[in-house]
Design a protein around this motif. Structure first.
Motif, mmCIF file in Angstrom:
data_model
loop_
_atom_site.group_PDB
_atom_site.id
_atom_site.type_symbol
_atom_site.label_atom_id
_atom_site.label_comp_id
_atom_site.label_asym_id
_atom_site.label_seq_id
_atom_site.Cartn_x
_atom_site.Cartn_y
_atom_site.Cartn_z
ATOM 1 N N ALA A 1 30.441 0.723 -13.233
ATOM 2 C CA ALA A 1 30.860 2.098 -13.517
ATOM 3 C C ALA A 1 30.618 2.467 -14.974
ATOM 4 C CB ALA A 1 32.325 2.282 -13.154
ATOM 5 N N ALA B 1 37.355 13.684 -8.026
ATOM 6 C CA ALA B 1 36.077 13.276 -7.454
ATOM 7 C C ALA B 1 35.019 13.101 -8.533
ATOM 8 C CB ALA B 1 35.617 14.319 -6.434
ATOM 9 N N TYR B 2 35.423 13.190 -9.773
ATOM 10 C CA TYR B 2 34.510 13.066 -10.901
ATOM 11 C C TYR B 2 34.979 11.902 -11.789
ATOM 12 C CZ TYR B 2 38.416 15.925 -12.512
ATOM 13 O OH TYR B 2 39.674 16.412 -12.762
ATOM 14 N N PRO B 3 34.157 11.474 -12.741
ATOM 15 C CA PRO B 3 34.581 10.396 -13.642
ATOM 16 C C PRO B 3 35.812 10.814 -14.441
ATOM 17 C CG PRO B 3 32.221 10.723 -13.761
ATOM 18 C CD PRO B 3 32.765 11.879 -12.987
ATOM 19 N N LYS C 1 38.244 8.515 -15.839
ATOM 20 C CA LYS C 1 38.840 7.493 -16.700
ATOM 21 C C LYS C 1 38.109 7.452 -18.036
ATOM 22 C CE LYS C 1 40.593 4.358 -13.145
ATOM 23 N NZ LYS C 1 42.000 4.535 -13.527
ATOM 24 N N ASN D 1 43.085 10.752 -20.136
ATOM 25 C CA ASN D 1 42.256 11.738 -19.474
ATOM 26 C C ASN D 1 42.672 13.140 -19.885
ATOM 27 O OD1 ASN D 1 40.930 13.400 -17.667
ATOM 28 N ND2 ASN D 1 41.112 11.956 -15.979
ATOM 29 N N TYR E 1 32.846 20.242 -13.992
ATOM 30 C CA TYR E 1 31.959 19.596 -13.027
ATOM 31 C C TYR E 1 31.553 20.546 -11.906
ATOM 32 C CZ TYR E 1 32.682 14.962 -15.074
ATOM 33 O OH TYR E 1 32.702 13.883 -15.930
ATOM 34 N N TRP F 1 33.274 8.066 -20.052
ATOM 35 C CA TRP F 1 33.896 8.715 -18.900
ATOM 36 C C TRP F 1 33.359 8.035 -17.651
ATOM 37 C CZ3 TRP F 1 38.080 11.395 -19.394
ATOM 38 C CH2 TRP F 1 38.324 12.151 -20.546
ATOM 39 N N THR G 1 34.315 6.166 -13.507
ATOM 40 C CA THR G 1 35.155 6.260 -12.311
ATOM 41 C C THR G 1 36.146 5.113 -12.228
ATOM 42 O OG1 THR G 1 33.426 5.100 -11.074
ATOM 43 C CG2 THR G 1 33.421 7.524 -10.988
ATOM 44 N N GLU G 2 35.802 3.979 -12.889
ATOM 45 C CA GLU G 2 36.697 2.828 -12.894
ATOM 46 C C GLU G 2 36.293 1.901 -14.029
ATOM 47 O OE1 GLU G 2 36.146 0.861 -9.165
ATOM 48 O OE2 GLU G 2 34.205 -0.007 -9.751
#
Length: 646
Positions: free
Chosen positions: A444, A51-53, A55, A2, A486, A436, A438-439
């Motif tokens: 996702a 709070a954003y993507p 990963k 990241n 973001y 990119w 979130t998981e």
């Protein structure tokens, strides 16, 4: 990795770490490099999850196994389970019995075997009596058993027969596809581990147009077996759209719509190898030559949010004849023929490359109400061995089994086209898709694809962020790039609304080298638009770069140099930068004009797979046309600017 979570100290350590591609210790500064915009440190992320993507997940959305007819005909015996195990980093035995393993595991994979003929070659190879009762199939079976040139000839015959819709009827029986599909779905369910590894349920819809014009699409499902297992892939042998041919993409879109309505699931389609469509992939007419309609534009935009731009059969970003001012446009080109070997005609190229299509989409939007070419950028190998090593130049295992690493591989005949004898060296060892998300899960990653928050790499796992907005400040490049991006703007794949009075859009871009790869040369912003005369225009801006170079009188940045020793197949990170972060404001902004912008990151020169082969096998590549060095790259999905009215 990241971008916003890597402190400068860690980056410096990464730049100094030895890796398989760098036998010599690189000479790199322990601080951020000097550049035109004074690259700033990337701050460490806060301890709380963003709070954003946040990963960055790497995968290949274009993998074929022996269950694809052409791969099986070419001798691939590995199936979907072997491909998934290989993607997870496990050792497997290749179809020739040799050991094979990725140097680094992937985070996700989509095994996308061809819809047409899925599972048929396995049965033919096994001597299925029903199959061999057909004289043509029996002949192909015997030719495959002989191997070598006979097997190659059988493969070419079968591929051309499918392209011309002349396959033996027994091979078009849907029962073979149904059986293979159910087994494939079960395998993907077995290996899908949310949070650890994602195995997509997928297939490749295999339209070769009327005579070999590649119109293939990879179909990726967001869902699991409960919604996919009971519905085998659409083949071109049948049509899902009334009044349309089975080879017409509108037939696929109709099938996808019906499938979603019936199951409540979600799917998308990814076109690839537009460079082998002979002008069909992005042509401004429907499949049958009739004028485009608003319904057509809306359907294409709905089902095809992404386009593959890097893979074994060449780059689809742009072409030197379309982008003459772009010094990096001449990269791993396949620009001579379609899938069946039919030579291109004048004018075909302008409808085959993503950059030109992105611009032409604006003109179509003006007349149709929807931009059909508002797509993001992804990459995949298109391997036909089940072994996806497109991100590893020094571990390239070939597209087909006949191209397994050995002395003289580069000079083998890959295929005969009408006007060109294509050698194996023309294949490119690329690529990978960065997501990119979130998981690490189907939902996702698929959602990131749908919103186009993805990017295409020719192979290296370099991290890349791009944001656009109207309120970025110089200090924003010195902190948590993602958090600021973001909060103040939109990420890659997004749309930027009408500009406030007197403001031009500004961009925040951050790139970090592959932790096991080469330093970065530069980061660019590519802008495209359509002028008042309806002509596609483009401009490439160097935004931030390594070292103390300055643009010359012609505006061009001097080359970064090269540390490559071709004979030894080595390089060092004595040049370039481990990270580049900067800002850009469009100097030619017209608030009334639609435009797209995407980032392109270029690495320093490194050895190509042909150089690794030459060194490893003590070979001599004596053809000056064969590239031995390349500058790998990644391109982000675009960000689109749209005025309130046009």
């Amino acid at each position: 990795m990241n971008i916003n979570a890597i402190p400068v100290a860690a980056l410096a350590l990464l730049s100094l770490a030895a890796c398989t591609k760098q036998p010599e210790a690189p000479v790199a500064a322990a601080s951020a490099p000097a550049s035109a915009t004074a690259s700033a440190p990337v701050a460490a992320a806060p301890s709380a999850a963003p709070a954003y993507p946040g990963k960055l997940l790497w995968g290949d959305q274009h993998v074929h196994t022996g269950w694809s007819a052409d791969a099986g005909l070419a001798g691939t015996t590995l199936g979907p389970e072997d491909a998934v195990r290989f993607a997870r980093g496990e050792p497997v035995k290749a179809s020739n019995g040799e050991p094979a393993q990725l140097q680094r595991a992937l985070d996700w994979v989509a095994v996308a075997d061809h819809s047409d003929g899925m599972g048929t070659i396995n049965e033919m190879q096994a001597g299925n009596a029903e199959m061999l009762a057909d004289a043509t199939v029996k002949r192909w079976h015997d030719m495959m058993a002989k191997g070598g040139k006979d097997a190659d000839a059988a493969s070419r015959e079968a591929i051309n027969a499918q392209a011309a819709q002349k396959l033996p009827k027994v091979m078009m029986d849907p029962k073979w596809t149904t059986s293979a599909w159910e087994k494939t779905v079960d395998i993907m369910e077995k290996y899908n581990e949310p949070g650890k590894f994602t195995a997509f349920i997928a297939y490749e819809w295999t339209s070769n147009g009327e005579n070999g014009q590649n119109l293939h699409r990879n179909v990726l499902f967001r869902d699991g077996a409960d919604k996919t297992r009971a519905t085998p892939p659409l083949t071109t042998f049948v049509s899902a759209a009334p009044g349309r041919k089975g080879t017409d993409p509108e037939s696929l879109w109709a099938w996808l719509s019906e499938w979603e309505g019936k199951t409540g699931g979600q799917a998308l389609a990814i076109p690839h190898n537009a460079n082998m469509s002979n002008g069909w992939m992005f042509r401004e007419a429907r499949y049958d030559g009739s004028p485009l309609t608003p319904e057509w534009a809306a359907a294409r935009a709905r089902w095809e949010p992404l386009v593959e731009v890097y893979q074994y059969k060449g780059s689809g970003e742009t072409h030197p004849s379309l982008s003459p001012a772009d010094e990096f446009a001449n990269f791993e080109l396949w620009d001579t023929a379609d899938l069946a070997g039919n030579a291109k005609k004048p004018g075909d190229l302008q409808f085959e490359y993503a950059r030109r299509a992105l611009a032409r989409g604006f003109a179509l939007q003006a007349s149709l109400g929807t931009n059909p070419f508002q797509f993001g950028m992804v990459s995949g190998t298109d391997t036909h061995t089940a072994l996806m090593t497109g991100g590893e130049e020094d571990n390239y295992l070939g597209k087909f089994n006949k191209a397994w690493p050995e002395k003289g591989r580069w000079n083998k005949v890959a295929r005969q086209e009408q006007k060109y004898l294509r050698k194996e060296w023309t294949y490119a060892a690329q690529g990978l898709t960065g997501v990119w998300a979130t998981e690490n899960s189907r939902a996702a990653i698929w959602d990131a694809m749908k919103r186009r928050e993805v990017y295409a790499s020719s192979g290296p796992r370099m991290a890349l962020r791009l944001f656009a907005g109207y309120d970025f400040a110089a200090a924003d490049a010195q902190g948590d790039v993602a958090a600021v991006g973001y909060a103040k703007g939109v990420p890659m794949g997004g749309e930027l609304g009408s500009a406030p009075s007197g403001k031009a859009p500004s961009f925040l871009v951050a790139a970090m080298k592959d932790p096991e790869g080469a330093n970065l040369d530069r980061v660019q912003i590519v802008k495209g638009w359509v002028d008042a005369a309806g002509k596609a225009q483009e401009r490439v801006y160097d935004v931030v770069w390594s070292g103390e170079r300055k643009p010359g009188a012609d505006g061009r940045l001097p080359p970064v140099g090269s540390t490559v020793d071709v004979a030894a197949a080595t390089y060092t990170n004595a040049i370039g930068a481990p990270q580049l972060v900067g800002g850009f404001t469009d100097p030619g902004f017209d608030p009334a004009q639609r435009a797209y912008y995407y980032a392109r990151v270029i690495e320093i020169p490194t050895p190509r797979w042909t150089a690794y082969d030459q060194m490893r096998f003590k070979d001599k590549v004596n053809d000056p046309k064969v590239p031995m060095v390349l500058q790998e790259r990644a391109v982000s999905s675009p960000i689109w600017y749209a005025p309130a009215t046009r």
